[in-house]
Motif scaffolding. Sequence first.
Motif, short mmCIF file in Angstrom:
data_model
loop_
_atom_site.label_atom_id
_atom_site.label_comp_id
_atom_site.label_asym_id
_atom_site.label_seq_id
_atom_site.Cartn_x
_atom_site.Cartn_y
_atom_site.Cartn_z
N GLU A 33 -8.83 -14.12 12.32
CA GLU A 33 -8.81 -12.45 12.29
C GLU A 33 -8.17 -11.85 11.03
O GLU A 33 -7.51 -12.85 10.27
CB GLU A 33 -8.03 -11.97 13.47
N THR A 34 -8.30 -10.60 10.89
CA THR A 34 -7.44 -10.26 9.64
C THR A 34 -6.45 -9.42 10.24
O THR A 34 -6.21 -8.58 10.95
CB THR A 34 -8.39 -9.02 9.07
N LEU A 35 -5.20 -9.82 9.61
CA LEU A 35 -3.91 -9.49 10.19
C LEU A 35 -3.58 -8.04 9.20
O LEU A 35 -3.76 -7.93 8.00
CB LEU A 35 -2.86 -10.51 9.44
N VAL A 36 -3.07 -7.14 10.01
CA VAL A 36 -3.12 -5.74 9.53
C VAL A 36 -1.60 -5.43 10.40
O VAL A 36 -1.08 -6.07 11.36
CB VAL A 36 -4.02 -4.81 10.09
N SER A 37 -1.04 -4.41 9.88
CA SER A 37 0.33 -4.14 10.50
C SER A 37 0.06 -3.17 11.94
O SER A 37 -1.01 -2.72 12.10
CB SER A 37 0.76 -2.69 9.60
N GLY A 38 1.04 -3.66 12.78
CA GLY A 38 0.79 -3.25 14.26
C GLY A 38 1.50 -4.02 15.03
O GLY A 38 2.44 -5.03 14.67
N TYR A 39 1.44 -3.66 16.15
CA TYR A 39 2.61 -4.22 17.12
C TYR A 39 1.81 -5.55 17.80
O TYR A 39 0.67 -5.74 18.04
CB TYR A 39 2.71 -3.37 18.57
N TYR A 40 2.62 -6.45 18.01
CA TYR A 40 2.01 -8.00 18.58
C TYR A 40 2.99 -8.49 19.57
O TYR A 40 4.14 -8.43 19.51
CB TYR A 40 1.90 -8.93 17.12
N LYS A 41 2.26 -9.05 20.31
CA LYS A 41 3.02 -9.47 21.88
C LYS A 41 4.19 -10.62 21.30
O LYS A 41 3.71 -11.30 20.59
CB LYS A 41 1.85 -10.08 22.74
N ALA A 42 5.27 -10.34 21.94
CA ALA A 42 6.13 -11.48 21.71
C ALA A 42 5.73 -12.77 22.12
O ALA A 42 5.06 -12.96 22.98
CB ALA A 42 7.42 -11.24 22.58
N GLY A 43 5.98 -13.68 21.10
CA GLY A 43 5.65 -15.35 21.12
C GLY A 43 4.22 -15.33 20.23
O GLY A 43 3.64 -16.48 20.23
N THR A 44 3.43 -14.42 19.84
CA THR A 44 2.51 -14.39 19.07
C THR A 44 2.58 -15.46 17.93
O THR A 44 3.62 -15.24 17.18
CB THR A 44 1.75 -13.31 18.56
#
Length: 313
Positions: free
Chosen positions: A81-92
Amino acid sequence: NLPFQLNAYVNGTLTTIGPGWYNAGTLIQIPPQNVTLNGALYEVQGTSFVVSSPQFSLPYEVYYYVSVSQPVPASINGVNETLVSGYYKAGTTIVIYKYYYVNSTTRYLINSNQYEIIVNSPTTITVSAELQYLVTVNLPNGTITEWVTRGSSPPLPQVIQVSKNERYVLAQNSGQVVTGPTTITPRYVLQYLVAVEFPNGTTYVWVTQGSTYELPLVIPINSTTRYLLVSQQNYTIYSPQTLTPNYVVQYLVYINLPNGTITQWVSRGSLPVVPQVIQVSSYERYFLNSTLSPVYGSETITPNYVVQYLVMI
């Protein structure tokens, strides 16, 4: 104990709730909602319950904010994927590629302050990406390929050693500026190692094929002694070789003449050259009246001259 307050209906009345005392039998209805706090996002699932004990487990997921300085290709939980700023689930699990290949001749070189991240807190990732192209370089001793950043020039070896007596030397100032995948053929010249056996020692010089090597006509030893070349001075070089030029030793000789002192370089064992006649005027002259000796060092000599007059009879 939750670190935040929730919107909920308590016995049908909308209010904000948190840990506290509630009457047994109270109906608490919690609608789905998101709560952000200190870089974390709590995704609360909707639920309802009747208070019947001190224990209650609220169903929610925790996400943490990941700040990325610019979008960058990455593997997120194993998916490209393309990583962008944002919220990511714990453990990602986030893996940023050091190299991301667009195709076989184009890629990005990615510089990052971290490449493997397991999201368990708010995180800042600083990245930069350099677009690179695959460049084919035809060198005299073979072809190489290398990745070159757009707008820069491929590094070229200044010298390519073929053997102890042969080498190639780069004959241009800089390489070609790269704007896409390309093939370049930089200009090199072939040089040979030439040994020159001078009377004061052997010197090794690299000479370009087909060019002319010029020997020094004079090699100073000190202020009164030197070597003078008496053989061929210029050589056109087509292979490694040894040159053995012929030099003679010369000494600086001071000669006191009747009309002044002169200096002259004289080869070892040779005679100084002085004028047989020195004309003073149309009716007066000096005439050499001595024999000179061979020179074997720097010296001062005073040849014997006699004065002669033109007598008109």
